[in-house]
Write a protein that holds these residues in place. Structure first.
Motif, PDB file in Angstrom:
ATOM      1  N   ARG A   1      62.512 -32.909  75.200  1.00 29.23           N
ATOM      2  CA  ARG A   1      62.292 -31.608  74.561  1.00 29.23           C
ATOM      3  C   ARG A   1      63.602 -30.833  74.454  1.00 29.23           C
ATOM      4  O   ARG A   1      63.867 -30.162  73.459  1.00 29.23           O
ATOM      5  N   GLY A   2      64.438 -30.951  75.496  1.00 25.06           N
ATOM      6  CA  GLY A   2      65.732 -30.273  75.478  1.00 25.06           C
ATOM      7  C   GLY A   2      66.644 -30.828  74.396  1.00 25.06           C
ATOM      8  O   GLY A   2      67.358 -30.079  73.729  1.00 25.06           O
ATOM      9  N   MET A   3      66.595 -32.173  74.203  1.00 20.74           N
ATOM     10  CA  MET A   3      67.406 -32.796  73.153  1.00 20.74           C
ATOM     11  C   MET A   3      66.955 -32.344  71.773  1.00 20.74           C
ATOM     12  O   MET A   3      67.783 -32.046  70.906  1.00 20.74           O
ATOM     13  N   SER A   4      65.621 -32.294  71.551  1.00 23.12           N
ATOM     14  CA  SER A   4      65.115 -31.855  70.250  1.00 23.12           C
ATOM     15  C   SER A   4      65.456 -30.388  70.006  1.00 23.12           C
ATOM     16  O   SER A   4      65.775 -29.992  68.884  1.00 23.12           O
ATOM     17  N   ASP A   5      65.403 -29.579  71.063  1.00 18.63           N
ATOM     18  CA  ASP A   5      65.776 -28.163  70.939  1.00 18.63           C
ATOM     19  C   ASP A   5      67.247 -28.022  70.561  1.00 18.63           C
ATOM     20  O   ASP A   5      67.611 -27.181  69.730  1.00 18.63           O
ATOM     21  N   ASP A   6      68.100 -28.857  71.171  1.00 15.62           N
ATOM     22  CA  ASP A   6      69.540 -28.827  70.865  1.00 15.62           C
ATOM     23  C   ASP A   6      69.795 -29.209  69.413  1.00 15.62           C
ATOM     24  O   ASP A   6      70.645 -28.618  68.731  1.00 15.62           O
ATOM     25  N   ILE A   7      69.046 -30.228  68.928  1.00 15.34           N
ATOM     26  CA  ILE A   7      69.201 -30.672  67.541  1.00 15.34           C
ATOM     27  C   ILE A   7      68.796 -29.562  66.577  1.00 15.34           C
ATOM     28  O   ILE A   7      69.500 -29.270  65.605  1.00 15.34           O
TER      29      ILE A   7
ATOM     30  N   GLU B   1      68.598 -26.287  67.185  1.00  9.72           N
ATOM     31  CA  GLU B   1      69.526 -25.160  67.290  1.00  9.72           C
ATOM     32  C   GLU B   1      70.853 -25.448  66.592  1.00  9.72           C
ATOM     33  O   GLU B   1      71.525 -24.548  66.104  1.00  9.72           O
ATOM     34  N   GLY B   2      71.232 -26.737  66.548  1.00  7.37           N
ATOM     35  CA  GLY B   2      72.513 -27.107  65.941  1.00  7.37           C
ATOM     36  C   GLY B   2      72.467 -27.212  64.426  1.00  7.37           C
ATOM     37  O   GLY B   2      73.499 -27.371  63.772  1.00  7.37           O
ATOM     38  N   MET B   3      71.264 -27.140  63.852  1.00  5.91           N
ATOM     39  CA  MET B   3      71.121 -27.246  62.392  1.00  5.91           C
ATOM     40  C   MET B   3      71.557 -25.959  61.701  1.00  5.91           C
ATOM     41  O   MET B   3      71.188 -24.867  62.129  1.00  5.91           O
ATOM     42  N   PRO B   4      72.309 -26.086  60.610  1.00  3.46           N
ATOM     43  CA  PRO B   4      72.594 -24.891  59.800  1.00  3.46           C
ATOM     44  C   PRO B   4      71.286 -24.356  59.215  1.00  3.46           C
ATOM     45  O   PRO B   4      70.319 -25.113  59.035  1.00  3.46           O
ATOM     46  N   VAL B   5      71.248 -23.075  58.899  1.00  3.36           N
ATOM     47  CA  VAL B   5      70.029 -22.447  58.380  1.00  3.36           C
ATOM     48  C   VAL B   5      69.565 -23.112  57.092  1.00  3.36           C
ATOM     49  O   VAL B   5      68.369 -23.374  56.903  1.00  3.36           O
ATOM     50  N   TYR B   6      70.514 -23.457  56.192  1.00  2.00           N
ATOM     51  CA  TYR B   6      70.106 -24.028  54.909  1.00  2.00           C
ATOM     52  C   TYR B   6      69.472 -25.409  55.083  1.00  2.00           C
ATOM     53  O   TYR B   6      68.596 -25.805  54.299  1.00  2.00           O
ATOM     54  N   VAL B   7      69.890 -26.163  56.112  1.00  3.89           N
ATOM     55  CA  VAL B   7      69.289 -27.475  56.390  1.00  3.89           C
ATOM     56  C   VAL B   7      67.845 -27.284  56.859  1.00  3.89           C
ATOM     57  O   VAL B   7      66.939 -28.022  56.455  1.00  3.89           O
TER      58      VAL B   7
ATOM     59  N   VAL C   1      52.717 -23.913  54.785  1.00  6.43           N
ATOM     60  CA  VAL C   1      53.433 -24.972  55.512  1.00  6.43           C
ATOM     61  C   VAL C   1      54.918 -24.624  55.615  1.00  6.43           C
ATOM     62  O   VAL C   1      55.548 -24.854  56.652  1.00  6.43           O
ATOM     63  N   TYR C   2      55.478 -24.053  54.537  1.00  9.66           N
ATOM     64  CA  TYR C   2      56.902 -23.683  54.552  1.00  9.66           C
ATOM     65  C   TYR C   2      57.186 -22.646  55.636  1.00  9.66           C
ATOM     66  O   TYR C   2      58.119 -22.802  56.437  1.00  9.66           O
ATOM     67  N   ASP C   3      56.387 -21.581  55.665  1.00  5.81           N
ATOM     68  CA  ASP C   3      56.589 -20.540  56.681  1.00  5.81           C
ATOM     69  C   ASP C   3      56.365 -21.085  58.089  1.00  5.81           C
ATOM     70  O   ASP C   3      57.075 -20.714  59.034  1.00  5.81           O
ATOM     71  N   THR C   4      55.376 -21.989  58.237  1.00  6.98           N
ATOM     72  CA  THR C   4      55.097 -22.595  59.544  1.00  6.98           C
ATOM     73  C   THR C   4      56.250 -23.483  59.997  1.00  6.98           C
ATOM     74  O   THR C   4      56.657 -23.451  61.164  1.00  6.98           O
ATOM     75  N   MET C   5      56.786 -24.276  59.062  1.00  9.13           N
ATOM     76  CA  MET C   5      57.913 -25.152  59.380  1.00  9.13           C
ATOM     77  C   MET C   5      59.160 -24.339  59.721  1.00  9.13           C
ATOM     78  O   MET C   5      59.920 -24.692  60.627  1.00  9.13           O
ATOM     79  N   LYS C   6      59.375 -23.248  58.998  1.00  7.99           N
ATOM     80  CA  LYS C   6      60.517 -22.379  59.308  1.00  7.99           C
ATOM     81  C   LYS C   6      60.408 -21.816  60.720  1.00  7.99           C
ATOM     82  O   LYS C   6      61.401 -21.757  61.455  1.00  7.99           O
ATOM     83  N   SER C   7      59.198 -21.445  61.078  1.00 10.38           N
ATOM     84  CA  SER C   7      58.969 -20.915  62.420  1.00 10.38           C
ATOM     85  C   SER C   7      59.223 -21.996  63.471  1.00 10.38           C
ATOM     86  O   SER C   7      59.846 -21.737  64.502  1.00 10.38           O
ATOM     87  N   TYR C   8      58.764 -23.230  63.203  1.00 13.17           N
ATOM     88  CA  TYR C   8      58.948 -24.347  64.130  1.00 13.17           C
ATOM     89  C   TYR C   8      60.429 -24.682  64.289  1.00 13.17           C
ATOM     90  O   TYR C   8      60.911 -24.979  65.400  1.00 13.17           O
ATOM     91  N   LEU C   9      61.156 -24.635  63.175  1.00 15.87           N
ATOM     92  CA  LEU C   9      62.588 -24.964  63.200  1.00 15.87           C
ATOM     93  C   LEU C   9      63.447 -23.770  63.615  1.00 15.87           C
ATOM     94  O   LEU C   9      64.672 -23.871  63.665  1.00 15.87           O
TER      95      LEU C   9
END
Length: 334
Positions: A6-12, A14-20, A302-310
């Motif tokens: 879970r920590g690794m996925s959180d790091d990934i 958090e490391g993503m640019p907003v546009y990605v 789904v878009y708003d939900t995915m944005k919240s998840y990411l």
């Protein structure tokens, strides 16, 4: 072990640019929504382009005809190309909308941040997405236009249609060989004419409706579904005739002789009105309402939900960040 993963996925994340994050959220939303309404999309295309064979049969008659002729898989003919197209299209559409919105706010700090901002950003985002993904839409329509009887079904009295294209790559290859790059963008003009107002109005109505929702209800999925449904319904109604013209232009070469002249946007529209009357410009609109309502509603949700998840910033948070940045820069100049 689970905490470590879970920590690794959180790091990934958090490391993503907003546009990605916005690209991923948009792609997932588009693919999910499009697959949900694929059978309705197939019937709608046949309504728009094969009037003699399907329009007179009506909605349920067309469903029976496809099921009898091609089997269950017939409802998803062309859906592979549709999903291949919609994932990058939706990803670009949503991401471009967010980026255009931020760019307008940053470049024009005094620009009205109400519905007009969503209208402008949504329009340019729609045009950008269409230019990059239109050939896939053309291929999807050509594959969906084919009515080919399934080899597993033996129906008496059924005339087997000729299978001109065997798949996505074959359709690409033959279309390019036949008409070059211009052939892959056949019908793009009415698409652009239609997508600018449709995409803009869709985001306009969605964001405008959300502004009237109480703050504590804004994350409610049912509220998002209702806002998305109304936004898609209103946006599609204003631009539907151009969608009919686009479909007709995309499949012209199926129904014309080699000597016949290929028609442009206005010529095609005039031809449709002269041959079938102005009502044909709205052929399949009621069916499209059945498709658009769940498609746009699910897409936005789904878009708003995915944005919240990411953990991508919401549009309001992004605006606040930009405003603070502009104020800080202005204060440095003083």
């Amino acid at each position: 072990m689970e905490k470590k993963e879970r920590g690794m996925s959180d790091d990934i994340i958090e490391g993503m640019p907003v546009y990605v994050k916005e690209l991923i959220a948009g792609g997932v939303a588009g693919g999910f929504a499009k697959s949900l309404v694929a059978p309705l999309e197939r019937v709608k295309i046949l309504f728009q382009t094969r009037r003699a064979e399907f329009h007179s049969a009506g909605l349920f008659g067309s469903f029976k005809k496809i099921a009898k002729n091609e089997g269950i898989t017939g409802f998803y003919r062309g859906n592979g190309a549709s999903v291949v197209r919609i994932v990058p299209y939706a990803a670009l559409h949503y991401m471009a909308y967010e980026e255009y919105r931020r760019w307008i706010i940053q470049s024009f700090p005094h620009f009205d941040r109400g519905p007009v901002l969503d209208l402008v950003a949504g329009s340019f985002a729609g045009g950008t997405a269409v230019l990059f993904t239109y050939p896939l839409d053309l291929v999807r329509t050509k594959l969906a236009y084919q009515v080919v009887s399934s080899p597993k079904l033996k129906v008496q009295g059924l005339v087997k249609g000729e299978q001109v294209y065997k798949g996505i790559l074959d359709c690409f290859s033959k279309t390019h060989k036949e008409a070059g790059v211009r052939g892959l963008y056949r019908g793009a003009a009415p698409s652009l004419f239609g997508i600018f107002p449709y995409a803009g109005l869709k985001f306009y109505f969605y964001e405008e409706m959300k502004r009237h929702v109480p703050e504590e209800q804004k994350k409610n999925i049912m509220v998002k579904l209702i806002c998305g449904s109304v936004a898609g319904l209103l946006g599609q109604t204003f631009t539907y005739p151009l969608d009919v013209v686009r479909r007709q232009m995309q499949v012209q070469r199926f129904a014309m002789s080699n000597r016949a002249e290929v028609k442009g946007t206005m010529d095609t529209m005039i031809s449709i009105v002269q041959k079938h009357g102005w009502k044909h410009l709205f052929s399949g609109l009621s069916l499209n309402y059945l498709k658009v309502v769940p498609s746009v509603a699910v897409g936005f949700t789904v878009y708003d939900t995915m944005k919240s998840y990411l953990r991508a910033p919401s549009r309001d948070e992004a605006v606040i960040d930009i405003v603070f940045l502009i104020l800080a820069l202005d204060s440095l100049k003083l």
